[in-house]
Write a protein that holds these residues in place. Structure first.
Motif, short mmCIF file in Angstrom:
data_model
loop_
_atom_site.label_atom_id
_atom_site.label_comp_id
_atom_site.label_asym_id
_atom_site.label_seq_id
_atom_site.Cartn_x
_atom_site.Cartn_y
_atom_site.Cartn_z
N THR A 67 -24.34 4.85 -19.21
CA THR A 67 -25.11 3.62 -18.98
C THR A 67 -24.42 2.61 -18.07
O THR A 67 -25.09 1.82 -17.41
CB THR A 67 -25.43 2.92 -20.31
OG1 THR A 67 -24.21 2.60 -20.99
CG2 THR A 67 -26.29 3.81 -21.20
N ILE A 68 -23.12 2.60 -18.03
CA ILE A 68 -22.40 1.54 -17.33
C ILE A 68 -22.54 1.72 -15.82
O ILE A 68 -22.56 2.84 -15.31
CB ILE A 68 -20.91 1.53 -17.76
CG1 ILE A 68 -20.25 0.21 -17.39
CG2 ILE A 68 -20.15 2.73 -17.22
CD1 ILE A 68 -18.91 -0.02 -18.08
N ARG A 69 -22.66 0.61 -15.09
CA ARG A 69 -22.70 0.66 -13.64
C ARG A 69 -21.31 1.00 -13.10
O ARG A 69 -20.29 0.68 -13.73
CB ARG A 69 -23.15 -0.69 -13.06
CG ARG A 69 -24.46 -1.23 -13.60
CD ARG A 69 -25.67 -0.52 -13.07
NE ARG A 69 -25.86 -0.70 -11.64
CZ ARG A 69 -26.83 -0.08 -10.95
NH1 ARG A 69 -27.65 0.77 -11.56
NH2 ARG A 69 -26.95 -0.29 -9.66
N LEU A 70 -21.25 1.64 -11.93
CA LEU A 70 -19.99 2.11 -11.37
C LEU A 70 -19.91 1.71 -9.90
O LEU A 70 -20.90 1.81 -9.17
CB LEU A 70 -19.91 3.64 -11.47
CG LEU A 70 -20.00 4.24 -12.87
CD1 LEU A 70 -20.22 5.75 -12.78
CD2 LEU A 70 -18.74 3.93 -13.68
N GLY A 71 -18.73 1.26 -9.45
CA GLY A 71 -18.64 0.89 -8.05
C GLY A 71 -17.24 0.60 -7.58
O GLY A 71 -16.26 0.72 -8.33
N THR A 72 -17.14 0.21 -6.31
CA THR A 72 -15.87 -0.13 -5.68
C THR A 72 -15.89 -1.59 -5.25
O THR A 72 -16.89 -2.13 -4.81
CB THR A 72 -15.64 0.73 -4.42
OG1 THR A 72 -16.79 0.66 -3.58
CG2 THR A 72 -15.36 2.18 -4.79
N LEU A 73 -14.72 -2.18 -5.35
CA LEU A 73 -14.51 -3.55 -4.86
C LEU A 73 -13.17 -3.54 -4.11
O LEU A 73 -12.16 -3.87 -4.69
CB LEU A 73 -14.49 -4.53 -6.04
CG LEU A 73 -14.88 -5.96 -5.76
CD1 LEU A 73 -16.33 -6.05 -5.36
CD2 LEU A 73 -14.64 -6.84 -6.99
N VAL A 74 -13.16 -3.17 -2.84
CA VAL A 74 -14.26 -2.58 -2.09
C VAL A 74 -13.75 -1.35 -1.36
O VAL A 74 -12.56 -1.23 -1.08
CB VAL A 74 -14.85 -3.58 -1.05
CG1 VAL A 74 -15.57 -4.73 -1.70
CG2 VAL A 74 -13.79 -4.08 -0.08
N THR A 75 -14.69 -0.46 -1.00
CA THR A 75 -14.35 0.68 -0.17
C THR A 75 -13.95 0.20 1.22
O THR A 75 -14.61 -0.66 1.81
CB THR A 75 -15.56 1.64 -0.07
OG1 THR A 75 -15.73 2.28 -1.33
CG2 THR A 75 -15.38 2.67 1.02
N ALA A 76 -12.87 0.77 1.76
CA ALA A 76 -12.37 0.37 3.08
C ALA A 76 -13.06 1.18 4.17
O ALA A 76 -13.03 2.41 4.15
CB ALA A 76 -10.86 0.57 3.16
N GLN A 94 -26.58 10.05 -7.33
CA GLN A 94 -27.37 11.09 -7.99
C GLN A 94 -26.69 11.55 -9.28
O GLN A 94 -27.33 11.71 -10.33
CB GLN A 94 -27.57 12.28 -7.06
CG GLN A 94 -28.48 12.03 -5.87
CD GLN A 94 -28.57 13.25 -4.97
OE1 GLN A 94 -27.93 14.27 -5.20
NE2 GLN A 94 -29.37 13.13 -3.92
N MET A 95 -25.39 11.80 -9.21
CA MET A 95 -24.64 12.30 -10.37
C MET A 95 -24.65 11.32 -11.52
O MET A 95 -24.55 11.71 -12.69
CB MET A 95 -23.21 12.61 -9.95
CG MET A 95 -23.08 13.76 -8.97
SD MET A 95 -21.42 13.87 -8.23
CE MET A 95 -20.45 14.41 -9.64
N SER A 96 -24.77 10.03 -11.21
CA SER A 96 -24.76 9.00 -12.26
C SER A 96 -26.14 8.63 -12.75
O SER A 96 -26.28 7.81 -13.66
CB SER A 96 -24.08 7.73 -11.71
OG SER A 96 -24.90 7.10 -10.73
N GLY A 97 -27.18 9.20 -12.14
CA GLY A 97 -28.53 8.79 -12.50
C GLY A 97 -28.90 7.42 -11.96
O GLY A 97 -29.70 6.71 -12.56
N GLY A 98 -28.31 7.04 -10.83
CA GLY A 98 -28.66 5.77 -10.21
C GLY A 98 -27.90 4.58 -10.71
O GLY A 98 -28.45 3.48 -10.84
N ARG A 99 -26.57 4.73 -10.94
CA ARG A 99 -25.76 3.63 -11.49
C ARG A 99 -24.69 3.13 -10.52
O ARG A 99 -23.83 2.35 -10.91
CB ARG A 99 -25.11 4.07 -12.80
CG ARG A 99 -26.10 4.30 -13.92
CD ARG A 99 -25.41 4.65 -15.24
NE ARG A 99 -24.93 6.03 -15.27
CZ ARG A 99 -23.69 6.41 -15.52
NH1 ARG A 99 -22.75 5.50 -15.75
NH2 ARG A 99 -23.37 7.69 -15.56
#
Length: 307
Positions: A67-76, A94-99
């Motif tokens: 359920t948790i959102r996933l991301g980068t802060l930040v990709t270079a 896609q692998m995360s189901g849109g997170r």
């Protein structure tokens, strides 16, 4: 106010350390787990176990969380070519189901580029490349299925790309742009971003940066975008616990109270309220000691319910 966990794995965390934090953050109700995108430790200390790639890590976490959102802060932008990066992020989405959320920046840490053989152009060229990459990546994601995407820039050329794969989110994953530059950053945020982030600045500088982005959005004919900030986190139930956590990350309590989200839960709540008054909607809590899951527990119990 949404609270997000932000980690700096290059400072000494392997994949298993990040997995424990991400799963704890999900269990405790944090909005997202984010990580930096760096290949070299900053400052003195043991460099082991060495860097972990941000998108390889997030791909694995996508399958280990729900359920948790996933991301980068930040990709270079200096680390990757725009086409392959668009493919990687779309696949992880896609692998995360849109997170997935895509934090993206110019790259800035010269030493890591030297350490791993990555070209590091001057700042003006980095911004120009960054803008072209934003055009390409968002263009690839939003091209209609069956159509092709082409782009001709000063640094990159894309010819008749099938613009695949598509991310799970439509029209694309949210784009986050950060920094406090007075001209180029607000313009690019207004043009491409869904969220604007101010990292590790005080309230006055943060509010001024928000105003510049609001003005840029207005000039571009856009509604205001989401505003966020990143702050180092150090919370203790009492002074002894606070001092112990500060010492664990090599910082002084007084300095952290001044420059981060530090103190008792009530002190942190009071400071969060000042960021909210400036328009901040999301706070990225920089957690530097990934072994201290009790820290996350304390904030989830005594801070999160009140914001």
């Amino acid at each position: 106010m949404r609270l997000r966990i932000f980690t700096e794995p290059q400072q000494g965390a392997g994949y298993e350390d990040q997995l424990r934090v991400a799963q704890a953050a999900e269990r405790l109700g944090y909005d997202a787990f984010f990580r930096s995108d760096h290949y070299l430790r900053m400052g003195d200390g043991d460099a082991s176990p060495g860097p972990t790639d941000s998108w390889v890590t997030l791909a694995a976490l996508a399958r280990e969380t729900t359920t948790i959102r996933l991301g980068t802060l930040v990709t270079a932008a200096t680390f990757r070519l725009p086409g392959p990066l668009a493919i990687s992020v779309a696949q992880v989405d896609q692998m995360s189901g849109g997170r997935v959320e895509f934090g993206f920046g110019t790259g800035w840490f010269d030493a890591e580029h030297k350490a791993y053989g990555i070209p590091f152009p001057p700042l003006g060229e980095r911004f120009a490349r960054f803008e072209e990459q934003l055009e390409i990546i968002t263009g690839l994601w939003t091209t209609k299925p069956g159509d092709t995407f082409s782009f001709e820039g000063a640094y990159y050329r894309v010819a008749d790309s099938p613009a695949l794969p598509k991310p799970a989110q439509s029209p694309r994953p949210p784009v986050i742009i950060g920094g406090t530059g007075a001209k180029r950053t607000p313009r690019l945020a207004a043009r491409f971003a869904d969220e604007y982030n101010v990292p590790f600045h005080g309230l006055g500088d943060t509010a001024a940066a928000y105003d510049r982005v609001r003005e840029a959005c207005s000039a571009a004919g856009r509604e205001p975008i989401v505003l966020s900030a990143a702050q180092v986190l150090c919370v203790g139930a009492d002074e002894a616990e606070l001092a112990r956590r500060a010492a664990a990350i090599g910082r002084e309590v007084g300095e952290l109270r001044q420059n981060g989200l530090a103190g008792t839960p009530q002190e942190v709540l009071d400071k969060i309220a000042t960021f909210a008054e400036a328009g901040c909607e999301r706070l990225y809590l920089q957690v530097l000691d990934l072994s201290d899951l009790d820290h996350l527990e304390l904030v989830a119990a005594d801070v999160m319910p009140h914001v």
